[in-house]
Design a protein around this motif. Structure first.
Motif, PDB file in Angstrom:
ATOM      1  N   VAL A 124       0.942  -0.793  -0.182  1.00 38.36           N
ATOM      2  CA  VAL A 124       0.127   0.126   0.748  1.00 38.36           C
ATOM      3  C   VAL A 124       1.189   1.352   0.000  1.00 38.36           C
ATOM      4  O   VAL A 124       0.723   1.791  -0.640  1.00 38.36           O
ATOM      5  CB  VAL A 124      -0.420  -0.157   1.240  1.00 38.36           C
ATOM      6  CG1 VAL A 124      -1.973   1.236   0.951  1.00 38.36           C
ATOM      7  CG2 VAL A 124      -1.565  -1.224   0.874  1.00 38.36           C
ATOM      8  N   LEU A 172       0.987   3.734  -3.174  1.00 41.51           N
ATOM      9  CA  LEU A 172      -0.042   4.146  -3.967  1.00 41.51           C
ATOM     10  C   LEU A 172      -0.541   5.336  -2.404  1.00 41.51           C
ATOM     11  O   LEU A 172      -1.408   6.294  -2.322  1.00 41.51           O
ATOM     12  CB  LEU A 172      -1.437   3.077  -3.113  1.00 41.51           C
ATOM     13  CG  LEU A 172      -1.423   1.539  -4.882  1.00 41.51           C
ATOM     14  CD1 LEU A 172      -2.716   1.247  -3.811  1.00 41.51           C
ATOM     15  CD2 LEU A 172      -1.422   2.641  -5.358  1.00 41.51           C
ATOM     16  N   ALA A 194       1.332   8.890  -3.195  1.00 41.10           N
ATOM     17  CA  ALA A 194       0.616   9.134  -4.527  1.00 41.10           C
ATOM     18  C   ALA A 194      -0.100  10.487  -3.656  1.00 41.10           C
ATOM     19  O   ALA A 194      -0.341  11.747  -4.323  1.00 41.10           O
ATOM     20  CB  ALA A 194       0.332   8.721  -4.934  1.00 41.10           C
ATOM     21  N   THR A 195      -0.449  10.440  -2.804  1.00 42.37           N
ATOM     22  CA  THR A 195      -1.659  11.031  -1.772  1.00 42.37           C
ATOM     23  C   THR A 195      -1.460  12.191  -0.613  1.00 42.37           C
ATOM     24  O   THR A 195      -1.492  12.953   0.109  1.00 42.37           O
ATOM     25  CB  THR A 195      -2.690  10.488  -0.859  1.00 42.37           C
ATOM     26  OG1 THR A 195      -2.507   9.400  -0.379  1.00 42.37           O
ATOM     27  CG2 THR A 195      -3.600   9.917  -2.720  1.00 42.37           C
TER      28      THR A 195
END
Length: 449
Positions: free
Chosen positions: A436, A439, A442-443
């Protein structure tokens, strides 16, 4: 005069004792200084050397076994008869046990063993004045009882306390209660009053005349996504509770509080589940499907009791989920959708960082007391739901739930259910920090600390 160095332990593993063997030259003590302290010794006594630990692994205690001659305490001139007679309070001796150390051989006794006679202390050191000092000394402190409960204290001291030990009594109690309920239900249904109650209330769901028939396709894919998200939400929620040292942390790009990547994933899944719930609510009320899970008559309660009695008596009510649910199913779906789900969302938002710190009307203790029991309810609901789906006509139920068709002979619903299980299992495996983290990065910003 020359004196040998006193040697200690090696400075490196397997090395020689330090400092190296050798001697040092020191000046003889001045005769004038030695005279007042003690008269020249006229006799010597043989005393064993005090030995310590080995210098090399598996070696003998150091220094080597042996004895040394030391000067005997002078008691007076040697040529006087008084020398052989002890003088009270001067050369009195007392017997004391030797101070014992570790065994010299594995499994042996502490070394050395025995007693030795030493010169008794002078009378001035045994005067009663010492007693008041001892009397006023601080008494030994008795440890206060620990405020930690016994199970927690035992766990802190290293006593294992497994999950089975905690839950086994509850599991046994639940099984006994279930057995008693089955026996009692079978007895009641076999009586005249029980048979009359079942005949009057057959357990079927009271439905309005305009209630829709069948399960649309949107309900099928909503069912799959709900199954997938709930499985991962439960998994990550349990991980958050057990997590002591997170593998990675996530922080918003603009800065802010850091949270573990596991908690970040749990919150992302929560948001996706809430979005799915919003779409589900809109479609539920715009298509009329709400009438299948919202009670519209008070008769639903006696019908639900009847359905429960039939389940417990092992004479299960008729099932036709394509057309109607029984009353007990209707109530359980209503509680799940309109009670448990809002409680899970509200308590989760209160516990998350999205809740403004200035809003203190709802205490966070309430959220903690509600959130975990709600998860337990969902787990129990899913377990019972899957059990009944598989035991009351598996192919017909799976075709209705995953293939949107009324067919008890086709295997399409079973295949789609297996695919859904595989996707859920893959998501369960992937719900870990190592997968994870990209991902999450990316935020925001992912770091190990």
């Amino acid at each position: 005069m020359q004196v040998e160095f006193r040697r200690g332990l090696p400075r490196v593993a397997g090395g020689q004792p330090w400092p190296p063997a050798g001697t040092v030259e020191i000046e003889d003590a001045p005769a004038a200084a030695a005279a007042p302290t003690a008269p020249p010794a006229t006799e010597t006594v043989e005393t064993p050397l005090r030995r310590g630990l080995p210098r090399v692994p598996g070696g003998e205690p150091w220094p080597p076994a042996g004895t040394v001659h030391v000067a005997a305490p002078a008691t007076g001139p040697a040529d006087t008869p008084e020398a052989a007679t002890p003088v009270e309070n001067d050369v009195d001796t007392v017997e004391v046990p030797l101070r014992q150390g570790l065994p010299r051989v594995p499994g042996g006794e502490p070394w050395p063993a025995g007693t030795v006679r030493v010169v008794a202390p002078p009378a001035t050191e045994r005067t009663p004045e010492a007693a008041p000092e001892a009397a006023v000394s601080e008494p030994a402190r008795v440890p206060e009882p620990s405020p930690v409960p016994a199970p927690a204290q035992a766990a802190a001291e290293g006593e294992p306390e497994g999950v089975g030990k905690r839950w086994l009594p509850w599991a046994l109690g639940a099984l006994l209660l279930l057995a008693a309920a089955v026996i009692g239900s079978r007895w009641y249904v076999g009586t005249a009053s029980g048979a009359e109650f079942i005949a009057r209330y057959d357990g079927l769901q009271p439905l309005p005349d305009n209630a829709p028939v069948g399960l649309p396709a949107w309900l099928n894919w909503a069912h799959f996504f709900n199954m997938f998200l709930m499985a991962l939400i439960v998994k990550t929620g349990l991980d958050v509770r057990r997590e002591k040292r997170p593998a990675a942390y996530w922080q918003p790009k603009k800065g802010g509080k850091k949270i573990s990547v596991t908690l970040w994933l749990h919150q992302v899944l929560d948001i996706a589940w809430v979005a799915l719930g919003a779409v589900f609510f809109v479609l539920l009320f715009t298509t009329g499907q709400w009438m299948r899970i919202v009670p519209t008559s008070w008769d639903v309660f006696p019908h639900a009791v009847s359905a429960g009695l039939q389940y417990l008596s092992l004479d299960w009510p008729d099932e036709n989920g394509w057309v109607y649910y029984n009353a007990l199913q209707e109530l359980s779906y209503f509680v799940t959708v309109f009670v448990a789900a809002p409680l899970a969302i509200a308590s989760g938002v209160r516990m998350s960082g999205m809740w403004p710190s200035s809003w203190k009307a709802v205490p966070v203790s309430w959220a903690r007391a509600v959130h975990f029991p709600t998860m337990i309810y969902f787990v129990a609901f899913v377990a019972i739901h899957v059990f009944l789906v598989l035991t009351t006509g598996a192919r017909g139920n799976l075709n209705a739930m995953f293939a949107a068709r009324e067919d008890a002979t086709s295997w399409l619903g079973v295949v789609l259910f297996v695919v859904a299980l595989a996707v859920t299992a893959l998501g369960w495996w992937a719900a870990r920090a190592s997968v994870v983290a990209p991902l999450a990065n990316a935020t925001g910003k992912v770091s190990k600390r």
